[in-house]
Structure formats: structure tokens, C-alpha cells
Motif scaffolding. Structure first.
Motif, PDB file in Angstrom:
ATOM      1  N   UNK A  10      71.312  43.042 -54.540  1.00  0.00           N
ATOM      2  CA  UNK A  10      72.291  42.015 -54.901  1.00  0.00           C
ATOM      3  C   UNK A  10      71.695  40.939 -55.787  1.00  0.00           C
ATOM      4  N   UNK A  11      70.531  40.427 -55.430  1.00  0.00           N
ATOM      5  CA  UNK A  11      70.022  39.280 -56.182  1.00  0.00           C
ATOM      6  C   UNK A  11      68.673  39.540 -56.837  1.00  0.00           C
ATOM      7  N   UNK A  12      68.069  40.685 -56.593  1.00  0.00           N
ATOM      8  CA  UNK A  12      66.832  41.014 -57.304  1.00  0.00           C
ATOM      9  C   UNK A  12      65.564  40.482 -56.662  1.00  0.00           C
ATOM     10  N   UNK A  13      65.663  39.794 -55.518  1.00  0.00           N
ATOM     11  CA  UNK A  13      64.453  39.294 -54.868  1.00  0.00           C
ATOM     12  C   UNK A  13      63.552  40.488 -54.518  1.00  0.00           C
ATOM     13  N   UNK A  14      62.285  40.456 -54.992  1.00  0.00           N
ATOM     14  CA  UNK A  14      61.431  41.617 -54.755  1.00  0.00           C
ATOM     15  C   UNK A  14      61.013  41.744 -53.297  1.00  0.00           C
ATOM     16  N   UNK A  71      72.960  30.947 -55.874  1.00  0.00           N
ATOM     17  CA  UNK A  71      72.062  32.010 -55.413  1.00  0.00           C
ATOM     18  C   UNK A  71      72.784  33.087 -54.625  1.00  0.00           C
ATOM     19  N   UNK A  76      57.320  40.228 -52.717  1.00  0.00           N
ATOM     20  CA  UNK A  76      57.089  38.784 -52.762  1.00  0.00           C
ATOM     21  C   UNK A  76      57.931  38.011 -51.752  1.00  0.00           C
ATOM     22  N   UNK A  77      59.129  38.497 -51.494  1.00  0.00           N
ATOM     23  CA  UNK A  77      60.043  37.693 -50.684  1.00  0.00           C
ATOM     24  C   UNK A  77      60.547  38.475 -49.489  1.00  0.00           C
ATOM     25  N   UNK A  81      67.090  35.190 -49.719  1.00  0.00           N
ATOM     26  CA  UNK A  81      67.672  34.489 -50.861  1.00  0.00           C
ATOM     27  C   UNK A  81      69.201  34.584 -50.840  1.00  0.00           C
ATOM     28  N   UNK A  82      69.736  35.791 -50.652  1.00  0.00           N
ATOM     29  CA  UNK A  82      71.185  35.947 -50.836  1.00  0.00           C
ATOM     30  C   UNK A  82      71.901  36.547 -49.630  1.00  0.00           C
ATOM     31  N   UNK A  85      65.394  37.023 -60.648  1.00  0.00           N
ATOM     32  CA  UNK A  85      65.750  35.612 -60.448  1.00  0.00           C
ATOM     33  C   UNK A  85      64.649  34.726 -59.878  1.00  0.00           C
ATOM     34  N   UNK A  86      63.578  35.319 -59.360  1.00  0.00           N
ATOM     35  CA  UNK A  86      62.540  34.466 -58.778  1.00  0.00           C
ATOM     36  C   UNK A  86      61.413  34.169 -59.764  1.00  0.00           C
ATOM     37  N   UNK A 106      66.186  27.942 -57.109  1.00  0.00           N
ATOM     38  CA  UNK A 106      65.837  29.353 -56.944  1.00  0.00           C
ATOM     39  C   UNK A 106      64.577  29.544 -56.116  1.00  0.00           C
ATOM     40  N   UNK A 138      74.764  34.961 -58.286  1.00  0.00           N
ATOM     41  CA  UNK A 138      73.766  36.004 -58.564  1.00  0.00           C
ATOM     42  C   UNK A 138      74.168  37.350 -57.989  1.00  0.00           C
ATOM     43  N   UNK A 139      74.905  37.347 -56.888  1.00  0.00           N
ATOM     44  CA  UNK A 139      75.309  38.593 -56.246  1.00  0.00           C
ATOM     45  C   UNK A 139      76.433  39.269 -57.035  1.00  0.00           C
ATOM     46  N   UNK A 179      67.996  39.459 -63.977  1.00  0.00           N
ATOM     47  CA  UNK A 179      67.389  40.699 -63.505  1.00  0.00           C
ATOM     48  C   UNK A 179      66.233  40.385 -62.544  1.00  0.00           C
TER      49      UNK A 179
END
Lengths: 58, 382
Positions: A41-45, B164, A48-49, A8-9, B314-315, B137, B168-169, B312
């Protein structure tokens, strides 16, 4: 030691460095990073990701 | 609550989300009303409805602090209905734009009617950036392309990359161009966020393309391919309807992206993440975004106002966003707060005490405008 990148980031997790701020010691393998961990940084788990493997052992 | 079976919980807003599609059609509704009543005022129907009607309805209908129980979230996020409720808004955005360009180029309008039409369509294409946001997203290529298509009318294609990988960062830090600072007026924020966002998007794509071994000038560059849609679209509309559509197209684009930026302004005003000993910023928490649970404006913006949970997590899909008691709350929905932001003394009067209260009076924890920070520190030292 390998690196994993957030799709994602673009944040990179470097196994050699770990994430000491978050209680993940240097040298922690990607498999041993908790499933509840997410991209700092972006919270992508993690669960899941996927992060993509960017570099194989030196 | 947690004992509830997935089947026992009903999403009270399920069909209300369709109002997001209706929002895209507001300019055409205004045009129909103007035509049938002969009243020029209806060319301004969209801004009047959004700026007067929506804040009033937000105050009357009030807030919804209801959260979907954790047990139903996976089912909720798998339900394709919610995705289609977003996809369907994009054709209506284009219908409003094309109808607007045709009207501007071929109908006899007084200048204030023409301006009203352009601002009305700009509100729709600006709100469509919230739709592009919800789509952008996701990791599904169809949704990513639809996000860029939804951004084309405002020429803000770089938002897709910058939001993104940039915003977001760095959200709620002094480094983020799209996070407003305590003491910074909307008019000071606007040029900073526009220029900073473009600069950041180009830097992000430059690095990403280099890593893939591709040149910057490539169709694979997400900033360039998204930007390219805008001149293609505008040229097609001018060829189809005539030169008189050009001022309309420019006004609606500028108004549209300014609407996104005023929303950026109110989402993180003064809030700041603290630096950790290692030099990184702490993770983004729900306390780093202003939240609003006002039902009416939330359904227009696909839950964007539940912004604390969005940053917190984002997905998470819009239908599953939660309210957190600990996150700072805006006193009205976005529509009402935009009016305040347009009037800086009023904005400061309402929001500065809220930022101070959030940090228990300790402004050194807030994201403060640099010149003001210097002055505050001087006062502290004296």
C-alpha cells in the motif's frame, strides 16, 4: 498463522492469505517473505520499517 | 558510476537546500522592501516572486537529472545535516506568521496591502506544508510533532494522518480525493479534495483509535491533537495583537491550504494504477506521479517535485530522491504549473495531450472524470 501490520499505513499482512498477486503463496510465514518485499500500500520496506505483530496463532 | 566510493560523490545541492528556509522568510523580506522603498507593491512580493520569478528561473536554470549513486544513499540518509536543514525552516515559518499578524493588527495598511500581506504569509505557510510533509513521513516522534506544528498555521493538521495512511495508499486511483482526474478542473478538484481529505482523516483515526481500544475524543487522536493547535495559536496571536489580526489569519490559512491542494492537483493528474486480478490495485510505480527535475523550485520544496520516486519509495529522504526516465515529466516546476492549473483551458491544452501520450491514446487506462468517462465510452460504442 499470524498477521503483521505496517506501522506507516496500517496495511496488514496475513500469513494465512499471503499475497498471491505478488507471488507470495498463502501460508507464507513472515520470516519467509523476501527482505526486498515492501508494503504493497505505501511502499514501506520490510527491512527498514518493522511491521508489528497483531495476532498470535488461533 | 556504481564503482564510485561514497567519498568520491559530492551532493551539488547540499547547501542549496537552505533556500527552503529562505522561502519561509520571503514575506518578511517583502515587508522590509515595502517599508524602505515606500512601494505598496512589495506587500505582494512573495506571490510575485513565486509566480513570476520562480517559473522564469526554472526555465533558465533548467533541470537536474542527476541521481545520487546507490552506494552513497545510506550515508546521505544518515547525514543529520539534511534533517536540520528542514527543522530550521519551521521557526522561520512562525516568524513570518507572527510578524504578519503583528503587522496586520497594528500597522496602518490599505486593504490591498493587508490582502497582499495575508497572501504572502499564506504562501509561506502553504509551502510549509511541504516541510510538514517531509517531516511527517518519518517515524521519529520529534519529527512527527514538528510536522503538526508546521501544519498549525494553515489549520491542516489532519494532513499528517491523511497523507500517509490515506493518500499514499490510494494514490492515482479514483478512490483518492487528493488525486485529480483527467478532465477535472482545479476548481472542481478543490472542494472534492478538501472535503474528501477531512472525511478520510476522520475515518482513519476512528479506526486507529478503536483498534487501540481508545475513544475517538482523546488527546491521542492525531487528527484532533493536530487540529487543536490552530485555535490555540490563533487565539494567542489575537490576544497579543488584537482583533485586526483575525482576517489576516483566516486569509493566510485558506490561501495556504489551497496552495497545498493545487500542488496535489498537479502531482497525479489523470494517472491511474490498474486493478490486479485479486481486486487490489497494482503497486504505486514511478509512472503514477508527475515528476519535475527543475532545480530552482525543487530546492524551495525540499525535492517534493521528484514526486515519482517519493510515492514509489515514501521513506526515502528528500536529499536521496531520484529521477526516473520512465516517469511522466511536467514541462515546468510546480510554480509555473500552478499558474496553468489556475487557468483550466490552458491546463487542459498542455496536460491532456501529455496524459493521452503517456497511455498511448488509451484513456481507459487513465483516471478520468466520471462524467467524461461515460461520454468517452458512449463514443467508443457508437
Amino acid at each position: 498463522m499470524r498477521k503483521w501490520r505496517c506501522v506507516i499505513c496500517d496495511f496488514e499482512y496475513d500469513e494465512a492469505l499471503g499475497m498471491p498477486d505478488e507471488g507470495i503463496a498463502p501460508g507464507t510465514r513472515w520470516e519467509d517473505v523476501p527482505e526486498s518485499w515492501s508494503c504493497p500500500d505505501c511502499g514501506a520496506p520490510k527491512a527498514e520499517f518493522q511491521m508489528v505483530e497483531v495476532a498470535q496463532a488461533a | 558510476m556504481s564503482k564510485l566510493l561514497p567519498g568520491a560523490w559530492r551532493d551539488g545541492k547540499r547547501y542549496l537546500w537552505l533556500l527552503g528556509i529562505a522561502a519561509m522568510a520571503l514575506p518578511m523580506i517583502g515587508g522590509l522592501l515595502a517599508e524602505h522603498t515606500g512601494l505598496s507593491l512589495f506587500w505582494w512580493f512573495t506571490p510575485l516572486f513565486i509566480y513570476l520569478g520562480v517559473p522564469l528561473l526554472d526555465a533558465l536554470v533548467g533541470e537536474d537529472r542527476n541521481n545520487p549513486p546507490d552506494a552513497v544513499v545510506p550515508a546521505l540518509e544518515k547525514d543529520r545535516y539534511y534533517r536540520w536543514a528542514v527543522y530550521a525552516a519551521v521557526p522561520f515559518e512562525y516568524a513570518s506568521l507572527i510578524w504578519g499578524a503583528w503587522t496586520a493588527a497594528t500597522q496602518t495598511l490599505a486593504w490591498w496591502e493587508y490582502l497582499g500581506l495575508a497572501i504572502s504569509v499564506g504562501m509561506a505557510t502553504g509551502i510549509a506544508i511541504a516541510i510538514a510533509h517531509e517531516l511527517g513521513h518519518k517515524t521519529d516522534p520529534f519529527e512527527q510533532w514538528l510536522a503538526k506544528i508546521a501544519l498549525a498555521p494553515t489549520g491542516y493538521g489532519h494532513f499528517y494522518s491523511e497523507h500517509n495512511r490515506g493518500h499514499h495508499v490510494r494514490v492515482a486511483t479514483p478512490e483518492d480525493p487528493a488525486s485529480s482526474r483527467y478532465g477535472e478542473s482545479f476548481y472542481a478538484f478543490l472542494p472534492r479534495t478538501i472535503a474528501g481529505g477531512i472525511r478520510s482523516a476522520i475515518a482513519i483515526e476512528k479506526a486507529r483509535m478503536a483498534r487501540r481500544g481508545l475513544p475517538f475524543w482523546s488527546w491521542r487522536n492525531d487528527v484532533l491533537n493536530a487540529w487543536a493547535m490552530t485555535p490555540v495559536l490563533f487565539t494567542a496571536l489575537i490576544v497579543a495583537f488584537g482583533w485586526k489580526a483575525l482576517p489576516f489569519l483566516l486569509i493566510q490559512a485558506i490561501y495556504g491550504f489551497s496552495l497545498l491542494e493545487v500542488v496535489n492537483y498537479l502531482e497525479h493528474y489523470g494517472l491511474c494504477r490498474q486493478k490486479l486480478p485479486g481486486g487490489r490495485y497494482e503497486r504505486c510505480q514511478p509512472t503514477h506521479s508527475w515528476n519535475s527535475n527543475h532545480v530552482f523550485s525543487n530546492v524551495f520544496l525540499y525535492g517534493l517535485e521528484r514526486h515519482s520516486d517519493h510515492h514509489a519509495n515514501p521513506l526515502r529522504g528528500y536529499e536521496a530522491l531520484r529521477h526516473f526516465d520512465g516517469s511522466p515529466q511536467l514541462p515546468n516546476g510546480y510554480a509555473g504549473m500552478i499558474l496553468l492549473a489556475y487557468c483550466p483551458p490552458l491546463w487542459f491544452a498542455v496536460m491532456n495531450p501529455k496524459v493521452r501520450a503517456h497511455y498511448d491514446g488509451n484513456l481507459s487506462l487513465a483516471n478520468v472524470k466520471p462524467s467524461l468517462r461515460a461520454r468517452l465510452q458512449l463514443q467508443g460504442a457508437a
